[in-house]
Design an enzyme around this catalytic site. Sequence first.
Site, PDB file in Angstrom:
ATOM      1  N   SER A   1      39.243  41.304  24.681  1.00  0.00           N
ATOM      2  CA  SER A   1      38.722  39.954  24.914  1.00  0.00           C
ATOM      3  C   SER A   1      37.209  40.001  25.085  1.00  0.00           C
ATOM      4  CB  SER A   1      39.387  39.364  26.161  1.00  0.00           C
ATOM      5  OG  SER A   1      39.326  40.288  27.238  1.00  0.00           O
TER       6      SER A   1
ATOM      7  N   GLU B   1      33.632  37.932  26.807  1.00  0.00           N
ATOM      8  CA  GLU B   1      33.160  36.997  27.841  1.00  0.00           C
ATOM      9  C   GLU B   1      31.822  36.383  27.452  1.00  0.00           C
ATOM     10  OE1 GLU B   1      33.696  38.221  31.956  1.00  0.00           O
ATOM     11  OE2 GLU B   1      31.643  37.564  32.379  1.00  0.00           O
TER      12      GLU B   1
ATOM     13  N   ASP C   1      30.410  34.151  44.623  1.00  0.00           N
ATOM     14  CA  ASP C   1      29.436  34.484  45.672  1.00  0.00           C
ATOM     15  C   ASP C   1      28.729  33.210  46.091  1.00  0.00           C
ATOM     16  OD1 ASP C   1      29.781  37.310  45.789  1.00  0.00           O
ATOM     17  OD2 ASP C   1      28.861  37.399  43.802  1.00  0.00           O
TER      18      ASP C   1
ATOM     19  N   PHE D   1      21.117  43.850  37.473  1.00  0.00           N
ATOM     20  CA  PHE D   1      22.524  43.410  37.590  1.00  0.00           C
ATOM     21  C   PHE D   1      23.323  44.414  38.414  1.00  0.00           C
ATOM     22  CE2 PHE D   1      23.606  40.883  33.449  1.00  0.00           C
ATOM     23  CZ  PHE D   1      22.878  39.816  33.933  1.00  0.00           C
TER      24      PHE D   1
ATOM     25  N   HIS E   1      37.630  44.423  27.986  1.00  0.00           N
ATOM     26  CA  HIS E   1      37.051  43.075  28.082  1.00  0.00           C
ATOM     27  C   HIS E   1      35.543  43.240  27.952  1.00  0.00           C
ATOM     28  CE1 HIS E   1      36.676  38.901  29.534  1.00  0.00           C
ATOM     29  NE2 HIS E   1      35.703  39.326  30.324  1.00  0.00           N
TER      30      HIS E   1
HETATM   31  P1  FAD Z   1      37.844  38.570  46.430  1.00  0.00           P
HETATM   32  O1  FAD Z   1      38.965  39.222  45.729  1.00  0.00           O
HETATM   33  O2  FAD Z   1      38.159  37.420  47.321  1.00  0.00           O
HETATM   34  O3  FAD Z   1      37.092  39.727  47.266  1.00  0.00           O
HETATM   35  C1  FAD Z   1      35.811  39.516  47.843  1.00  0.00           C
HETATM   36  C2  FAD Z   1      35.599  40.463  49.003  1.00  0.00           C
HETATM   37  O4  FAD Z   1      36.369  40.064  50.117  1.00  0.00           O
HETATM   38  C3  FAD Z   1      35.980  41.932  48.731  1.00  0.00           C
HETATM   39  O5  FAD Z   1      35.102  42.744  49.452  1.00  0.00           O
HETATM   40  C4  FAD Z   1      37.391  42.032  49.304  1.00  0.00           C
HETATM   41  O6  FAD Z   1      37.711  43.340  49.724  1.00  0.00           O
HETATM   42  C5  FAD Z   1      37.333  41.054  50.469  1.00  0.00           C
HETATM   43  N1  FAD Z   1      38.588  40.316  50.671  1.00  0.00           N
HETATM   44  C6  FAD Z   1      39.391  39.804  49.707  1.00  0.00           C
HETATM   45  N2  FAD Z   1      40.441  39.138  50.238  1.00  0.00           N
HETATM   46  C7  FAD Z   1      40.286  39.239  51.576  1.00  0.00           C
HETATM   47  C8  FAD Z   1      41.033  38.745  52.667  1.00  0.00           C
HETATM   48  N3  FAD Z   1      42.143  37.989  52.452  1.00  0.00           N
HETATM   49  N4  FAD Z   1      40.582  39.019  53.920  1.00  0.00           N
HETATM   50  C9  FAD Z   1      39.451  39.749  54.112  1.00  0.00           C
HETATM   51  N5  FAD Z   1      38.704  40.245  53.099  1.00  0.00           N
HETATM   52  C10 FAD Z   1      39.109  39.981  51.858  1.00  0.00           C
HETATM   53  N6  FAD Z   1      31.179  35.391  39.828  1.00  0.00           N
HETATM   54  C11 FAD Z   1      30.879  34.098  39.568  1.00  0.00           C
HETATM   55  O7  FAD Z   1      30.222  33.441  40.377  1.00  0.00           O
HETATM   56  N7  FAD Z   1      31.264  33.504  38.403  1.00  0.00           N
HETATM   57  C12 FAD Z   1      32.011  34.152  37.481  1.00  0.00           C
HETATM   58  O8  FAD Z   1      32.352  33.577  36.445  1.00  0.00           O
HETATM   59  C13 FAD Z   1      32.373  35.520  37.732  1.00  0.00           C
HETATM   60  N8  FAD Z   1      33.150  36.229  36.869  1.00  0.00           N
HETATM   61  C14 FAD Z   1      33.533  37.502  37.180  1.00  0.00           C
HETATM   62  C15 FAD Z   1      34.391  38.175  36.305  1.00  0.00           C
HETATM   63  C16 FAD Z   1      34.807  39.482  36.587  1.00  0.00           C
HETATM   64  C17 FAD Z   1      35.746  40.157  35.638  1.00  0.00           C
HETATM   65  C18 FAD Z   1      34.323  40.131  37.748  1.00  0.00           C
HETATM   66  C19 FAD Z   1      34.735  41.543  38.048  1.00  0.00           C
HETATM   67  C20 FAD Z   1      33.479  39.456  38.634  1.00  0.00           C
HETATM   68  C21 FAD Z   1      33.080  38.158  38.361  1.00  0.00           C
HETATM   69  N9  FAD Z   1      32.247  37.419  39.223  1.00  0.00           N
HETATM   70  C22 FAD Z   1      31.923  36.106  38.949  1.00  0.00           C
HETATM   71  C23 FAD Z   1      31.734  38.044  40.449  1.00  0.00           C
HETATM   72  C24 FAD Z   1      32.633  37.776  41.662  1.00  0.00           C
HETATM   73  O9  FAD Z   1      32.694  36.392  41.923  1.00  0.00           O
HETATM   74  C25 FAD Z   1      32.039  38.515  42.848  1.00  0.00           C
HETATM   75  O10 FAD Z   1      32.179  39.904  42.666  1.00  0.00           O
HETATM   76  C26 FAD Z   1      32.538  38.085  44.213  1.00  0.00           C
HETATM   77  O11 FAD Z   1      31.712  38.712  45.193  1.00  0.00           O
HETATM   78  C27 FAD Z   1      33.978  38.491  44.526  1.00  0.00           C
HETATM   79  O12 FAD Z   1      34.897  37.750  43.848  1.00  0.00           O
HETATM   80  P2  FAD Z   1      36.448  38.223  43.878  1.00  0.00           P
HETATM   81  O13 FAD Z   1      37.215  37.205  43.169  1.00  0.00           O
HETATM   82  O14 FAD Z   1      36.567  39.615  43.474  1.00  0.00           O
HETATM   83  O15 FAD Z   1      36.706  38.090  45.461  1.00  0.00           O
END
Ligand code: FAD
Length: 281
Positions: free
Chosen positions: A12, A14, A105, A212, A262
Amino acid sequence: MNTQKKYTKSYSCEFFPPKTEKGAENLRATLTELALLKPAYFSVTFGAGGSTQEGTYDTVKEIQEKGYNAAPHLSCVGSTKENIRKLLQSYIAIGVKRIVALRGDMPSGMRDMGELRYANELVAFIRSETGDHFHIEVAAYPEIHPQAPNARKDLENFARKVKAGANAAITQYFYNSDAYFRFVDDCESVGVDLPIIPGIMPITNYSQLARFSDMCGAEIPRWMRKRLEAYGDDKESIVAFGEEVVTELGRKLLDNGAPGLHFYTMNQTGPTTALWKNLGL
Ligand code: FAD
């Protein structure tokens, strides 16, 4: 790595939503070119907390209208359930079947975390609102998420969002394949079983990549950094070195069972096409 080998490979691409008309024209041309490679879908990033959100929808709509599969990224930080509900409905209305679900974030200056705090809560919300309509991808961090207190907790948190209903994961980019293989083994050891697709970042611009990587906690190994630094402004050598190193990485990952790749295309055709061809995808 045994659990990964059973999955059909998925390739895929992005994109990020363009901010100007010129950027939009460039993306249209890129889409036309990359569509020839027949990727499973094109995902489109989403600016947490407001920026580029309409851009994501518009880009996704355009991709869908051209007959390709689009997968919007959707982040929950700073948002409300009502907002997310509306977005989900608007995507269903244009035939979208896949979502990349993220926490995102907090943009600097924003204080309200929103109603859903972590990606596992977003995944659970999407499932409760839309059942099995969407194929949900979540993010994975073979080199550990920068805010995680430690690797074990990060794995537990990853497992939580898988349990909430994710179908597959896409990793943050990395250049050290051992980190990926170790992460997959760790998932296997705690019974987390879903396709974990490596995110591949082509190398075309060293200073941008270094910036980055600092922000997202992806490591550029010293032997690569030193060589890239030595090329200075010699863009051609950077691109050639990057293509060679990332092709080798992709080959190693696929040969050892990774269930696809990806590509973080950065809205460019050349680097992704070169890797795709070198790897014979
Ligand atoms: P989570 O899975 O929620 O994790 C975030 C942090 O919190 C981690 O340190 C985790 O260990 C901790 N955590 C998770 N769940 C819990 C819980 N229940 N209790 C306590 N701690 C917890 N960012 C954007 O803004 N836009 C995008 O389009 C985007 N696309 C992305 C695509 C990919 C493939 C990747 C890998 C990252 C992308 N990001 C994007 C970046 C991402 O939003 C950041 O890395 C963000 O800091 C974490 O998102 P996450 O969904 O992994 O968070």
